[in-house]
Each structure stands twice: as structure tokens, then as C-alpha cells.
Enzyme design. Structure first.
Site, PDB file in Angstrom:
ATOM      1  N   ASP A  37      -7.214   2.451  12.453  1.00  0.00           N
ATOM      2  CA  ASP A  37      -5.972   3.226  12.389  1.00  0.00           C
ATOM      3  C   ASP A  37      -6.145   4.584  11.733  1.00  0.00           C
ATOM      4  O   ASP A  37      -5.477   5.555  12.093  1.00  0.00           O
ATOM      5  CB  ASP A  37      -4.883   2.432  11.660  1.00  0.00           C
ATOM      6  CG  ASP A  37      -4.254   1.377  12.543  1.00  0.00           C
ATOM      7  OD1 ASP A  37      -4.355   1.518  13.777  1.00  0.00           O
ATOM      8  OD2 ASP A  37      -3.667   0.421  12.021  1.00  0.00           O
ATOM      9  N   ARG A  77       0.238   3.865  17.297  1.00  0.00           N
ATOM     10  CA  ARG A  77      -0.214   4.860  16.318  1.00  0.00           C
ATOM     11  C   ARG A  77      -0.004   6.304  16.765  1.00  0.00           C
ATOM     12  O   ARG A  77       0.455   7.138  15.969  1.00  0.00           O
ATOM     13  CB  ARG A  77      -1.684   4.616  15.944  1.00  0.00           C
ATOM     14  CG  ARG A  77      -1.940   3.313  15.193  1.00  0.00           C
ATOM     15  CD  ARG A  77      -0.884   3.036  14.158  1.00  0.00           C
ATOM     16  NE  ARG A  77      -1.220   1.915  13.285  1.00  0.00           N
ATOM     17  CZ  ARG A  77      -0.351   1.031  12.849  1.00  0.00           C
ATOM     18  NH1 ARG A  77       0.928   1.121  13.231  1.00  0.00           N
ATOM     19  NH2 ARG A  77      -0.697   0.058  12.041  1.00  0.00           N
ATOM     20  N   SER A 114      -3.211  -9.995   6.637  1.00  0.00           N
ATOM     21  CA  SER A 114      -2.715  -8.656   6.929  1.00  0.00           C
ATOM     22  C   SER A 114      -2.106  -8.688   8.323  1.00  0.00           C
ATOM     23  O   SER A 114      -2.784  -9.049   9.294  1.00  0.00           O
ATOM     24  CB  SER A 114      -3.863  -7.639   6.874  1.00  0.00           C
ATOM     25  OG  SER A 114      -3.415  -6.366   7.263  1.00  0.00           O
ATOM     26  N   ASP A 160       0.813  -1.218   0.000  1.00  0.00           N
ATOM     27  CA  ASP A 160       0.000   0.000   0.000  1.00  0.00           C
ATOM     28  C   ASP A 160       0.850   1.273   0.000  1.00  0.00           C
ATOM     29  O   ASP A 160       0.655   2.165  -0.828  1.00  0.00           O
ATOM     30  CB  ASP A 160      -0.927   0.016   1.213  1.00  0.00           C
ATOM     31  CG  ASP A 160      -2.013  -1.045   1.131  1.00  0.00           C
ATOM     32  OD1 ASP A 160      -2.285  -1.520   0.017  1.00  0.00           O
ATOM     33  OD2 ASP A 160      -2.571  -1.396   2.184  1.00  0.00           O
TER      34      ASP A 160
END
Length: 424
Positions: free
Chosen positions: A123, A94, A174, A13
Site C-alpha cells: 500500500d 488505494r 490485520s 496506527d
């Protein structure tokens, strides 16, 4: 040209995003790879790949020590487990990554930051809210949320634009991991009827490979923070890494969680967090020894609120500051040593000791050293049960045994269970 700082993992990505942002927004891309302990990555190769794709600068920051000191340990002190299960590994990382994105954006003179989050994950909320709080003037670009390409279309785009990638065609899941834990989703895991295959796990031994002999580990805490393993004092990064290895070989730390995402959907997540599971349980056992009844029960409510707050991306909120102050205060006596027994996926309490323990042997024992004043119990029971005796004499007088027994049944509030006089 204006600049954007992209949180870069080296995966499909964000690799495609380097080229895509340059084409769509006509901006120079600076990549930032933040090392929060994802030891599966070759950071130098990732940096070189970003430059090869077209980034004007590619930065790598090692923030493992900050991650432990300012995020992991406070969450452990709080007892923060989202919905009672998830140790919040990804969620805790994060806001730290967002903070570094903003710092690099200032240093590079960038006008925007970018991330590779999807439009239905948690996220995106964590990144966007954190950046909005820290630097509301910065534009946020989320390519994956915008382009809506499928995975196959991304791979085709990469091939057409000569974007060098890792082997992605065989990837079934993932995965995100850092020092505190590993999360796995997608692929066969999206059907909760499917048992996770062993290929999902990397940090924990399968049941048939776990040792037949238990292993004891002594953990020393100071004000709610682990400071030593088996008598050896060490820094937080080393302690977590060693405990991962020890607990993982005993199959400890596997979590299969149907969780409620912030955006309103349920998702099936597989987590591996050997050190986090052991430390959370040991910490809770030490709190049982050192916190008063009222403090311990109230802190359980704080832990749930704290866990929700972290999961929902509100790390930089005033509420977090307030809760953090309470948690820090609650930990001032949570010092001592907990010995755990690790055996075939189980964490068993072996012993617990603290110089600030509220466990008073002289009051608890039934042996000769008993100092509890038994005669005081009569007066205590008399006062404690006073309101019930008063109610019984006024409202329950004249009831038969059968009627009294029915008070505990689901039909107790039905009109049929009351006397004719009460019905009138």
C-alpha cells in the site's frame, strides 16, 4: 502552521499518527476517511474520534459509486485477478483514496498528505506513486514507516497521550475491507502451515452451515458490466452487496493465497470476495461465448498484465490508459445473461446466452441440422500438416519406430539418440 491531510481509518496506527505528526512536524492535521464500502465502520464515530485526538478538521467522503464505476467494473471487464486468484479489492481502492487525498489537500491548502502504511507492504507504493503522479509538489509523510514502534509501543503511546481507541488489545489479525472484498493477514496466518480458523471469516458461511439446496442466480451483463440480478436491474453498489449476501451464505469467495508482494517478499493472505468470485467467473463464461479465439487468448495475457499493474500501484500510468482502451474495445459484444448455480462453495455454470454469441448451433451440432462442410476438412488437414510432412520426409526418413517414439522423451536431444551419420 502548515497542514497535512491524513488518510484516516480510525484504527490504532492512524489515530496515533494524528498526535505524532503534530509533535514531530509541527503541522495541523486534517483527517480524511474515504468510504469505499467498509460497512464495519461507524463513520461518524471515526470522525468524532479524529477531532477528539486533535485533528483541526475531520472529513468523510462516500465514494462507493465512483469506486464501482471507475475501478471495480473496469477491473472486472479486464478479468484482472492478481496471480490468478486475488480480485484486487484493496489494491483497487488505494488510487481512489489517493486521488481524494490530493483533492482535499488542494481544498484545505495543505502542503503534505499522510498515510498509515508500513515499510514492507504494497500500500505504501500505491499511495506514494499515485500522489507523486497527481501532485508531485505535495510532501508524503508515512508515520508507521518512520517511527518503527511495535504495536504494544503504539498502545502505550496512545495511553500516555490520552488518545481514545477502539478495543485493540484482543485484535489477532490485520483486516482491510471494502465493497469488493475483505483481506485478512498477520497473527496465526503468518505460518502457512496453520489452517485458517473460522474466526477469520465474516462474509462467508463455514462448510457445516452451507445450505444443502443449490441456489440459482441469473446475472445480466451489458458490455461486460453486470446490470441486473434475477431480472431486476440495479446499480452497481446494490448489485455487489446483494450478491455478497447470496454467495456468502453458500460459502463462496474464500481465497487462501501465498502471494508475491511488490517489495520482494511472499505473504500469506486470506481473502473473502463472494461477489467478485461469482462475477469474474460469469463474466469469463460470457466472454467464452462472445469473443473470438484469438481475442480471448490475447485478452488472457492483457488480464495478467492489468492485474500486475493494479497490484503494483500503477493505476495512473500511461500503460493503464492503453490497456483500459483495449479492454473497453474488447467488451463491445460481451452482453448477455449467465445463470450460475451456487452450492457448498462452488460456482457452477448453469446456462449462458447472448444476442452476440459466436456459438453457431448449425455448425456445432452432430444432429440433422449439421451444416458443417465435412468434405472441406481433407484439404484443411492437408495444408495444416504440410510443414510436418515436409520435415518428416527430409529429416526423419529411415528412423525406426523406437527412434520415432523416443523423439517425445526427455532424452530426445541427447547425442546418443542420433544416428552415427548425424553425430559426424
Amino acid at each position: 502552521m502548515q497542514k497535512v491531510v491524513l488518510a484516516y481509518s480510525g484504527g490504532l496506527d492512524t489515530s496515533v499518527a494524528i498526535k505524532w505528526i503534530k509533535e514531530k512536524y509541527d503541522m495541523e492535521v486534517v483527517t480524511l476517511t474515504v468510504d469505499v464500502g467498509a460497512n464495519d465502520r461507524d463513520l461518524e464515530s471515526i470522525r468524532k474520534r479524529a477531532l477528539e485526538i486533535g485533528a483541526v478538521n475531520a472529513l468523510v467522503r462516500d465514494v462507493k459509486e465512483e469506486f464501482v464505476k471507475y475501478f471495480i467494473w473496469p477491473a472486472l471487464q479486464a478479468g484482472a485477478l492478481y496471480e490468478g486468484e486475488y480480485p484486487l479489492a484493496t489494491a483497487l481502492a488505494r488510487p481512489l483514496i489517493a486521488w481524494n487525498l490530493v483533492q482535499v489537500a488542494r481544498e484545505e491548502g495543505a502542503t503534505a498528505v499522510a498515510h498509515g502504511c508500513t515499510g514492507k507492504g504494497n500500500d505504501q507504493v500505491r499511495f506514494d506513486i499515485s500522489v507523486n503522479v497527481l501532485a508531485p509538489d505535495l510532501k508524503i509523510i508515512a508515520p508507521v514507516r518512520e517511527w518503527r514502534m511495535t504495536r504494544d509501543e503504539e498502545i502505550e503511546y496512545a495511553a500516555q497521550n490520552n488518545i481514545p481507541l477502539l478495543s485493540v488489545s484482543q485484535k489477532r489479525y490485520s483486516v482491510d475491507q471494502n465493497l469488493w472484498g475483505r483481506s485478512v493477514e498477520a497473527g496465526p496466518l503468518e505460518d502457512p502451515r496453520n489452517e485458517p480458523l473460522e474466526e477469520v471469516y465474516e462474509w462467508t458461511a463455514s462448510p457445516d452451515k452451507q445450505p444443502d439446496i443449490a441456489e440459482y442466480v441469473e446475472i445480466q451483463f451489458e458490455r461486460g458490466i453486470p446490470i441486473a440480478l434475477n431480472g431486476e436491474r440495479m446499480d452497481g453498489v446494490t448489485l455487489i452487496t446483494k450478491l455478497h449476501e447470496i454467495a456468502g451464505r453458500h460459502g463462496i469467495g474464500r481465497i487462501d493465497h501465498i502471494e508475491n508482494r511488490l517489495v520482494g517478499i511472499k505473504s500469506r493472505e486470506i481473502y473473502e470476495a463472494p461477489a467478485a468470485i461469482v462475477l469474474h467467473r460469469a463474466h469469463r463464461w460470457l466472454e467464452d461465448l462472445t469473443l473470438t479465439k484469438d481475442s480471448a487468448r490475447f485478452k488472457t495475457r492483457v488480464a495478467a498484465e492489468y492485474g500486475d499493474l493494479v497490484y503494483n500501484g500503477l493505476w495512473f500510468s500511461p500503460l493503464h490508459q492503453d490497456l483500459a482502451a483495449y479492454v473497453a474495445s474488447s467488451q463491445r459484444y460481451v452482453s448477455g445473461t449467465v445463470t450460475v448455480k451456487l452450492f457448498k462453495g462452488n460456482v457452477i455454470k448453469a446456462s449462458c446466452d447472448s444476442p452476440k454469441s459466436l456459438y453457431n448451433f448449425a455448425l456445432a451440432t452432430y444432429d440433422k441440422g449439421d451444416q458443417f462442410k465435412h468434405e472441406a476438412s481433407v484439404g484443411f488437414i492437408n495444408i495444416f500438416g504440410l510443414s510436418l510432412r515436409n520435415q518428416s520426409q527430409i529429416q526423419l526418413a529411415g528412423r525406426t519406430q523406437g527412434e520415432m517414439l523416443s523423439l517425445a522423451s526427455p532424452d530426445a536431444v541427447s547425442p546418443d539418440t542420433h544416428s552415427e551419420e548425424e553425430k559426424k
